[in-house]
Design a protein around this motif. Sequence first.
Motif, PDB file in Angstrom:
ATOM      1  N   GLN A 184     -16.057   4.731  -2.984  1.00  8.65           N
ATOM      2  CA  GLN A 184     -16.053   3.634  -3.960  1.00  8.65           C
ATOM      3  C   GLN A 184     -14.639   3.378  -4.477  1.00  8.65           C
ATOM      4  N   VAL A 185     -14.468   2.204  -5.072  1.00  5.02           N
ATOM      5  CA  VAL A 185     -13.150   1.804  -5.565  1.00  5.02           C
ATOM      6  C   VAL A 185     -13.241   1.488  -7.054  1.00  5.02           C
ATOM      7  N   ALA A 186     -12.088   1.236  -7.649  1.00  3.61           N
ATOM      8  CA  ALA A 186     -12.030   0.760  -9.036  1.00  3.61           C
ATOM      9  C   ALA A 186     -10.861  -0.207  -9.151  1.00  3.61           C
ATOM     10  N   SER A 235      -4.571   7.294  -5.685  1.00  3.83           N
ATOM     11  CA  SER A 235      -3.248   7.392  -5.065  1.00  3.83           C
ATOM     12  C   SER A 235      -2.771   5.976  -4.798  1.00  3.83           C
ATOM     13  N   VAL A 236      -1.598   5.666  -5.315  1.00  2.00           N
ATOM     14  CA  VAL A 236      -1.130   4.282  -5.334  1.00  2.00           C
ATOM     15  C   VAL A 236       0.162   4.150  -4.541  1.00  2.00           C
ATOM     16  N   MET A 237       0.133   3.296  -3.538  1.00  6.92           N
ATOM     17  CA  MET A 237       1.358   3.013  -2.774  1.00  6.92           C
ATOM     18  C   MET A 237       2.024   1.782  -3.377  1.00  6.92           C
ATOM     19  N   LYS A 238       3.338   1.896  -3.576  1.00 11.13           N
ATOM     20  CA  LYS A 238       4.094   0.781  -4.154  1.00 11.13           C
ATOM     21  C   LYS A 238       4.090  -0.386  -3.178  1.00 11.13           C
ATOM     22  N   ALA A 239       3.529  -1.541  -3.619  1.00 10.70           N
ATOM     23  CA  ALA A 239       3.477  -2.694  -2.719  1.00 10.70           C
ATOM     24  C   ALA A 239       4.037  -3.936  -3.387  1.00 10.70           C
ATOM     25  N   GLY A 240       3.712  -4.153  -4.642  1.00 10.80           N
ATOM     26  CA  GLY A 240       4.134  -5.374  -5.336  1.00 10.80           C
ATOM     27  C   GLY A 240       4.113  -5.155  -6.828  1.00 10.80           C
ATOM     28  N   GLU A 241       3.690  -6.193  -7.544  1.00 19.15           N
ATOM     29  CA  GLU A 241       3.837  -6.188  -9.011  1.00 19.15           C
ATOM     30  C   GLU A 241       3.075  -5.058  -9.711  1.00 19.15           C
ATOM     31  N   VAL A 242       1.739  -5.024  -9.500  1.00 22.24           N
ATOM     32  CA  VAL A 242       0.928  -4.049 -10.251  1.00 22.24           C
ATOM     33  C   VAL A 242       1.288  -2.621  -9.838  1.00 22.24           C
ATOM     34  N   THR A 243       1.396  -2.416  -8.531  1.00 21.51           N
ATOM     35  CA  THR A 243       1.654  -1.047  -8.053  1.00 21.51           C
ATOM     36  C   THR A 243       3.045  -0.563  -8.479  1.00 21.51           C
ATOM     37  N   SER A 244       4.038  -1.472  -8.520  1.00 25.82           N
ATOM     38  CA  SER A 244       5.378  -1.057  -8.975  1.00 25.82           C
ATOM     39  C   SER A 244       5.341  -0.705 -10.450  1.00 25.82           C
ATOM     40  N   LEU A 280     -12.787  -1.861   4.673  1.00 22.46           N
ATOM     41  CA  LEU A 280     -12.012  -3.098   4.749  1.00 22.46           C
ATOM     42  C   LEU A 280     -11.171  -3.255   3.496  1.00 22.46           C
ATOM     43  N   GLU A 281      -9.911  -3.630   3.690  1.00 27.62           N
ATOM     44  CA  GLU A 281      -9.029  -3.849   2.545  1.00 27.62           C
ATOM     45  C   GLU A 281      -8.874  -5.337   2.290  1.00 27.62           C
ATOM     46  N   LYS A 282      -9.950  -5.985   1.979  1.00 28.00           N
ATOM     47  CA  LYS A 282      -9.890  -7.419   1.679  1.00 28.00           C
ATOM     48  C   LYS A 282      -9.561  -7.561   0.193  1.00 28.00           C
ATOM     49  N   ARG A 283      -8.589  -8.384  -0.128  1.00 30.97           N
ATOM     50  CA  ARG A 283      -8.169  -8.497  -1.534  1.00 30.97           C
ATOM     51  C   ARG A 283      -9.317  -8.891  -2.432  1.00 30.97           C
ATOM     52  N   MET A 284      -9.389  -8.285  -3.603  1.00 28.65           N
ATOM     53  CA  MET A 284     -10.494  -8.530  -4.535  1.00 28.65           C
ATOM     54  C   MET A 284      -9.987  -9.084  -5.855  1.00 28.65           C
ATOM     55  N   LYS A 285     -10.872  -9.733  -6.566  1.00 30.58           N
ATOM     56  CA  LYS A 285     -10.528 -10.219  -7.897  1.00 30.58           C
ATOM     57  C   LYS A 285     -11.562  -9.663  -8.893  1.00 30.58           C
ATOM     58  N   GLU A 308      -4.164  -6.647 -12.318  1.00 30.04           N
ATOM     59  CA  GLU A 308      -5.203  -5.704 -11.917  1.00 30.04           C
ATOM     60  C   GLU A 308      -5.149  -5.560 -10.395  1.00 30.04           C
ATOM     61  N   ALA A 309      -5.406  -4.379  -9.883  1.00 28.13           N
ATOM     62  CA  ALA A 309      -5.435  -4.191  -8.424  1.00 28.13           C
ATOM     63  C   ALA A 309      -6.481  -3.138  -8.078  1.00 28.13           C
ATOM     64  N   THR A 310      -6.902  -3.153  -6.795  1.00 28.04           N
ATOM     65  CA  THR A 310      -8.017  -2.309  -6.339  1.00 28.04           C
ATOM     66  C   THR A 310      -7.501  -1.011  -5.710  1.00 28.04           C
ATOM     67  N   PHE A 311      -8.140   0.101  -6.046  1.00 27.06           N
ATOM     68  CA  PHE A 311      -7.765   1.390  -5.455  1.00 27.06           C
ATOM     69  C   PHE A 311      -9.014   2.228  -5.214  1.00 27.06           C
ATOM     70  N   GLY A 312      -8.976   3.008  -4.136  1.00 29.96           N
ATOM     71  CA  GLY A 312     -10.087   3.897  -3.834  1.00 29.96           C
ATOM     72  C   GLY A 312     -10.037   5.128  -4.725  1.00 29.96           C
ATOM     73  N   LEU A 313     -11.206   5.607  -5.138  1.00 30.33           N
ATOM     74  CA  LEU A 313     -11.242   6.900  -5.839  1.00 30.33           C
ATOM     75  C   LEU A 313     -10.879   7.969  -4.824  1.00 30.33           C
ATOM     76  N   GLY A 363     -19.361  -3.984   0.705  1.00 32.71           N
ATOM     77  CA  GLY A 363     -18.387  -3.042   1.240  1.00 32.71           C
ATOM     78  C   GLY A 363     -17.778  -2.277   0.091  1.00 32.71           C
ATOM     79  N   PRO A 364     -16.589  -1.674   0.240  1.00 35.76           N
ATOM     80  CA  PRO A 364     -15.666  -1.867   1.368  1.00 35.76           C
ATOM     81  C   PRO A 364     -16.027  -1.080   2.628  1.00 35.76           C
ATOM     82  N   VAL A 365     -17.095  -0.252   2.575  1.00 39.07           N
ATOM     83  CA  VAL A 365     -17.418   0.585   3.733  1.00 39.07           C
ATOM     84  C   VAL A 365     -18.395  -0.159   4.638  1.00 39.07           C
TER      85      VAL A 365
HETATM   86  C1  LIG Z   1     -11.013  -1.933  -1.138  1.00 38.96           C
HETATM   87  C2  LIG Z   1      -9.543  -1.667  -1.338  1.00 38.96           C
HETATM   88  C3  LIG Z   1      -9.114  -0.357  -1.542  1.00 38.96           C
HETATM   89  C4  LIG Z   1      -7.752  -0.101  -1.724  1.00 38.96           C
HETATM   90  N1  LIG Z   1      -7.361   1.192  -1.956  1.00 38.96           N
HETATM   91  C5  LIG Z   1      -6.059   1.450  -2.173  1.00 38.96           C
HETATM   92  C6  LIG Z   1      -5.624   2.776  -2.483  1.00 38.96           C
HETATM   93  O1  LIG Z   1      -6.423   3.732  -2.598  1.00 38.96           O
HETATM   94  N2  LIG Z   1      -4.300   2.967  -2.689  1.00 38.96           N
HETATM   95  C7  LIG Z   1      -3.388   1.943  -2.587  1.00 38.96           C
HETATM   96  O2  LIG Z   1      -2.199   2.192  -2.781  1.00 38.96           O
HETATM   97  N3  LIG Z   1      -3.754   0.693  -2.294  1.00 38.96           N
HETATM   98  C8  LIG Z   1      -5.079   0.419  -2.102  1.00 38.96           C
HETATM   99  N4  LIG Z   1      -5.455  -0.869  -1.857  1.00 38.96           N
HETATM  100  C9  LIG Z   1      -4.427  -1.917  -1.771  1.00 38.96           C
HETATM  101  C10 LIG Z   1      -4.000  -2.336  -3.171  1.00 38.96           C
HETATM  102  O3  LIG Z   1      -5.087  -2.979  -3.821  1.00 38.96           O
HETATM  103  C11 LIG Z   1      -2.816  -3.304  -3.075  1.00 38.96           C
HETATM  104  O4  LIG Z   1      -1.711  -2.625  -2.569  1.00 38.96           O
HETATM  105  C12 LIG Z   1      -2.496  -3.844  -4.436  1.00 38.96           C
HETATM  106  O5  LIG Z   1      -3.478  -4.794  -4.784  1.00 38.96           O
HETATM  107  C13 LIG Z   1      -1.156  -4.518  -4.446  1.00 38.96           C
HETATM  108  O6  LIG Z   1      -0.992  -5.039  -5.743  1.00 38.96           O
HETATM  109  P1  LIG Z   1       0.440  -5.428  -6.274  1.00 38.96           P
HETATM  110  O7  LIG Z   1       0.231  -6.257  -7.507  1.00 38.96           O
HETATM  111  O8  LIG Z   1       1.285  -4.235  -6.413  1.00 38.96           O
HETATM  112  O9  LIG Z   1       1.026  -6.309  -5.102  1.00 38.96           O
HETATM  113  P2  LIG Z   1       1.191  -7.897  -5.060  1.00 38.96           P
HETATM  114  O10 LIG Z   1       2.390  -8.242  -5.908  1.00 38.96           O
HETATM  115  O11 LIG Z   1      -0.087  -8.568  -5.379  1.00 38.96           O
HETATM  116  O12 LIG Z   1       1.473  -8.100  -3.532  1.00 38.96           O
HETATM  117  C14 LIG Z   1       2.485  -7.468  -2.832  1.00 38.96           C
HETATM  118  C15 LIG Z   1       2.395  -7.807  -1.378  1.00 38.96           C
HETATM  119  O13 LIG Z   1       1.323  -7.111  -0.768  1.00 38.96           O
HETATM  120  C16 LIG Z   1       0.355  -8.021  -0.249  1.00 38.96           C
HETATM  121  N5  LIG Z   1      -0.950  -7.440  -0.542  1.00 38.96           N
HETATM  122  C17 LIG Z   1      -1.344  -6.909  -1.694  1.00 38.96           C
HETATM  123  N6  LIG Z   1      -2.593  -6.416  -1.577  1.00 38.96           N
HETATM  124  C18 LIG Z   1      -2.999  -6.649  -0.329  1.00 38.96           C
HETATM  125  C19 LIG Z   1      -4.195  -6.380   0.394  1.00 38.96           C
HETATM  126  N7  LIG Z   1      -5.242  -5.756  -0.151  1.00 38.96           N
HETATM  127  N8  LIG Z   1      -4.254  -6.772   1.678  1.00 38.96           N
HETATM  128  C20 LIG Z   1      -3.218  -7.388   2.248  1.00 38.96           C
HETATM  129  N9  LIG Z   1      -2.062  -7.663   1.619  1.00 38.96           N
HETATM  130  C21 LIG Z   1      -1.947  -7.309   0.345  1.00 38.96           C
HETATM  131  C22 LIG Z   1       0.597  -9.309  -0.955  1.00 38.96           C
HETATM  132  O14 LIG Z   1       0.200 -10.433  -0.195  1.00 38.96           O
HETATM  133  C23 LIG Z   1       2.114  -9.274  -1.123  1.00 38.96           C
HETATM  134  O15 LIG Z   1       2.764  -9.612   0.066  1.00 38.96           O
HETATM  135  C24 LIG Z   1      -6.812  -1.159  -1.693  1.00 38.96           C
HETATM  136  C25 LIG Z   1      -7.249  -2.475  -1.511  1.00 38.96           C
HETATM  137  C26 LIG Z   1      -8.599  -2.742  -1.367  1.00 38.96           C
HETATM  138  C27 LIG Z   1      -9.053  -4.158  -1.232  1.00 38.96           C
END
Ligand SMILES: Cc1cc2nc3c(=O)[nH]c(=O)nc-3n(C[C@H](O)[C@H](O)[C@H](O)COP(=O)(O)OP(=O)(O)OC[C@H]3O[C@@H](n4cnc5c(N)ncnc54)[C@H](O)[C@@H]3O)c2cc1C
Length: 282
Positions: free
Chosen positions: A51-53, A80-89, A242-247, A62-67, A267-269
Amino acid sequence: MAGNVAGQENPYLPQIATIKKIVVETGNIKSFYLVLNDSRHMENFAFEPGQVAQLSLFGVGEATFGLANSPTRRDTLQFSVMKAGEVTSALHELAVGDQIGLRGPLGNWFPYQDMKGKNVVIIGGGIGIAPLRSLIQYMLDTRDDYNEITILYGARSPQDLCYEEDREEWEKRDDVNLILTVDKEFPGWDKRVGFVPTVLKEVAPSPKNAVAVTCGPPIMIKLVLQELEALGFKDDQIITTLEKRMKCGIGKCGRCNIGPKYVCVDGPVFSLAQLKQLPDEL
Ligand SMILES: Cc1cc2nc3c(=O)[nH]c(=O)nc-3n(C[C@H](O)[C@H](O)[C@H](O)COP(=O)(O)OP(=O)(O)OC[C@H]3O[C@@H](n4cnc5c(N)ncnc54)[C@H](O)[C@@H]3O)c2cc1C
Ligand code: FES
């Protein structure tokens, strides 16, 4: 129940959680150990592996992460959070004692009940190991219910492998077959070298009485699914996420749908059999 938010009358309203511990896993992944401020909600936070939260930072998003921990080890809620963009940073800037919002648990979970008595092959890559760790911990805490457990976990480099303590535990156990791999040779690395799908092909787990569960980057999952099929695994023996973006995370906004299915509640499973029934929108 899938799609419900524990202890919440308004499912859009996050609960407040305090960060109790932070583990720096790799150069761009940190694990956050959280406790809900409301002790009653913390006690009632019933989640399942997979499951996720939604974690939120006020004024950021807000962003989605797996427990990442098992419900059998639930004194904290771990993400566990990987730095990707705004919320994760912004999350990576936080310290122990800081407060964040949490909505969950959301979505469905790994079918661990159906996996009882079977050989389980876990295949994880990069941050995809996070939800799998929850399942692994769960199976190890109910070890007698499962047959052989194989864990194939890969990352770019030795420094990109998460969960050092868990890996030590898994490595020590003689009832777990742990296979670690990194993309290329590194000084001091004496384990496998190669991409996860390639190593899967070399290890060639038998599909007999087995279930494979995989999570990782989309390209890894795509190739792993191909390898598993080549090894003889049937569609209903293969489970992925599946890692489909959620709101909203509760099946209301339509952000995450694939055809008739909402990834946040259906899902996501998914099994490969279920995925093959969905329109090709991924
Ligand atoms: C079901 C599910 C489970 C997840 N579990 C984890 C987890 O356990 N740990 C973890 O680190 N991350 C997980 N993620 C991914 C995490 O939600 C994203 O990395 C996070 O939303 C990015 O937010 P941000 O504001 O930092 O990035 P943003 O500023 O929103 O985006 C940064 C960049 O990443 C892209 N991006 C962001 N999220 C996604 C995504 N889901 N798919 C494709 N491209 C994306 C954006 O288009 C943009 O290019 C999960 C996602 C889902 C849907
Ligand atoms: S995230 Fe809103 S419907 Fe799934």
